[in-house]
Design an enzyme around this catalytic site. Structure first.
Site, PDB file in Angstrom:
ATOM      1  N   LYS A   1    -120.764 -19.160 -10.817  1.00 19.11           N
ATOM      2  CA  LYS A   1    -122.045 -18.478 -10.661  1.00 19.11           C
ATOM      3  C   LYS A   1    -123.107 -19.403 -10.060  1.00 19.11           C
ATOM      4  O   LYS A   1    -124.004 -18.943  -9.340  1.00 19.11           O
ATOM      5  CB  LYS A   1    -122.508 -17.903 -11.999  1.00 19.11           C
ATOM      6  CG  LYS A   1    -121.646 -16.733 -12.477  1.00 19.11           C
ATOM      7  CD  LYS A   1    -121.592 -15.608 -11.440  1.00 19.11           C
ATOM      8  CE  LYS A   1    -120.853 -14.394 -11.933  1.00 19.11           C
ATOM      9  NZ  LYS A   1    -120.822 -13.288 -10.943  1.00 19.11           N
TER      10      LYS A   1
ATOM     11  N   THR B   1    -123.788  -4.184 -21.988  1.00 17.97           N
ATOM     12  CA  THR B   1    -122.830  -3.458 -21.157  1.00 17.97           C
ATOM     13  C   THR B   1    -121.553  -3.205 -21.939  1.00 17.97           C
ATOM     14  O   THR B   1    -121.333  -3.776 -23.023  1.00 17.97           O
ATOM     15  CB  THR B   1    -122.490  -4.258 -19.897  1.00 17.97           C
ATOM     16  OG1 THR B   1    -121.843  -5.486 -20.295  1.00 17.97           O
ATOM     17  CG2 THR B   1    -123.740  -4.597 -19.100  1.00 17.97           C
TER      18      THR B   1
ATOM     19  N   SER C   1    -125.558 -15.044 -12.333  1.00 14.68           N
ATOM     20  CA  SER C   1    -125.679 -15.056 -13.799  1.00 14.68           C
ATOM     21  C   SER C   1    -126.601 -16.192 -14.189  1.00 14.68           C
ATOM     22  O   SER C   1    -126.703 -17.196 -13.470  1.00 14.68           O
ATOM     23  CB  SER C   1    -124.309 -15.263 -14.449  1.00 14.68           C
ATOM     24  OG  SER C   1    -124.445 -15.479 -15.848  1.00 14.68           O
TER      25      SER C   1
ATOM     26  N   TYR D   1    -116.446 -20.314 -15.065  1.00 12.38           N
ATOM     27  CA  TYR D   1    -117.364 -19.195 -14.809  1.00 12.38           C
ATOM     28  C   TYR D   1    -118.751 -19.705 -14.461  1.00 12.38           C
ATOM     29  O   TYR D   1    -119.376 -19.249 -13.497  1.00 12.38           O
ATOM     30  CB  TYR D   1    -117.424 -18.280 -16.027  1.00 12.38           C
ATOM     31  CG  TYR D   1    -118.358 -17.105 -15.852  1.00 12.38           C
ATOM     32  CD1 TYR D   1    -117.973 -15.996 -15.105  1.00 12.38           C
ATOM     33  CD2 TYR D   1    -119.636 -17.094 -16.414  1.00 12.38           C
ATOM     34  CE1 TYR D   1    -118.827 -14.913 -14.922  1.00 12.38           C
ATOM     35  CE2 TYR D   1    -120.499 -16.023 -16.242  1.00 12.38           C
ATOM     36  CZ  TYR D   1    -120.091 -14.933 -15.493  1.00 12.38           C
ATOM     37  OH  TYR D   1    -120.940 -13.879 -15.311  1.00 12.38           O
TER      38      TYR D   1
END
Length: 234
Positions: free
Chosen positions: A144, A175, A125, A140
């Site tokens: 990544k 998405t 990401s 997070y």
């Protein structure tokens, strides 16, 4: 990405997922749409022995594995670091980092043993390179960043076996995960901070995966490709 590979002429696809209903549906629909031999395999990527058995099952059916797209992951957003629950933190790292390594290791061992000059693609990401705004997502982002360095490290180690390892770092993509009312206000800020002033289309991401899986990227390994509409330029 599986659909893009099928449309590009791949002969067989194994979809590994923890969620049986969604995995079975995806495999069935993709097989019907493309005529490719697509199978679903239940997999908990944090379970090393289970992953090893699944990889062997895939090899037993398809006879070989040439490509791995390591895309499993979860996200925690709007979690201030000072109050982040440590149990949640450990779970995210276990899936996004340890789990992705377990799968890469199992497939890498097969490729080395079988002398397969394969392509391994991690889905990282842009969050591994920049701190997202306005959401607080310390764990997070850290996970990544770890995925990006994991891919680079594996690329350096496995180049001697003819195995290429790269990572894709998407920005904000259009998405299903982002099509929820709770994110409407944040999406306005995301697009305002993106030079192209829009979210990415899934086909734009999928085409990049096809390139990394194919000989079109034969001189690429250890690369982290950011696809973010220019978000990280500012």
């Amino acid at each position: 990405m599986a659909q893009a590979l099928a449309e590009a002429g791949i002969k067989g696809i194994a979809i590994l997922d923890l969620l049986k209903e969604g995995g079975e549906l995806a495999a069935r629909e993709l097989a019907e749409q493309t005529g490719v031999d697509v199978r679903y395999y239940p997999a908990d990527i944090t379970n090393e022995l289970a992953v090893q058995r699944t990889v062997q099952d895939v090899v037993d059916h398809y006879a070989r594995i040439d490509i791995l797209i390591n895309s499993a992951g979860i996200a925690d957003s709007n979690m201030p670091a000072e109050t982040y629950d440590l149990t949640r933190f450990k779970k995210l790292i276990d899936i996004n980092v340890t789990g992705n390594f377990i799968v890469a290791q199992a497939v890498g061992k097969y490729m080395i043993k079988s002398k397969t000059k394969g392509s391994i693609i991690f889905i990282a990401s842009m969050s591994g390179s920049v701190v997202n705004y306005p959401q607080e997502q310390n764990c997070y982002n850290a996970s990544k960043a770890a995925v990006i360095m994991m891919a680079k490290s594996l690329a350096a180690e496995w180049a001697k076996y003819g195995i290429r390892v790269n990572s894709i770092s998407p920005g904000y993509m259009d998405t299903a995960l982002n099509r929820v009312p709770e994110l409407d206000a944040e999406k306005v800020m995301w697009t305002d901070r993106t030079p192209q002033h829009r979210l990415g289309d899934v086909d734009e991401l999928n085409n990049l995966a096809v390139m990394l899986a194919s000989d079109a990227s034969s001189y690429m390994t250890g690369s982290n490709i950011i696809i973010d509409g220019g978000y990280t330029c500012w």
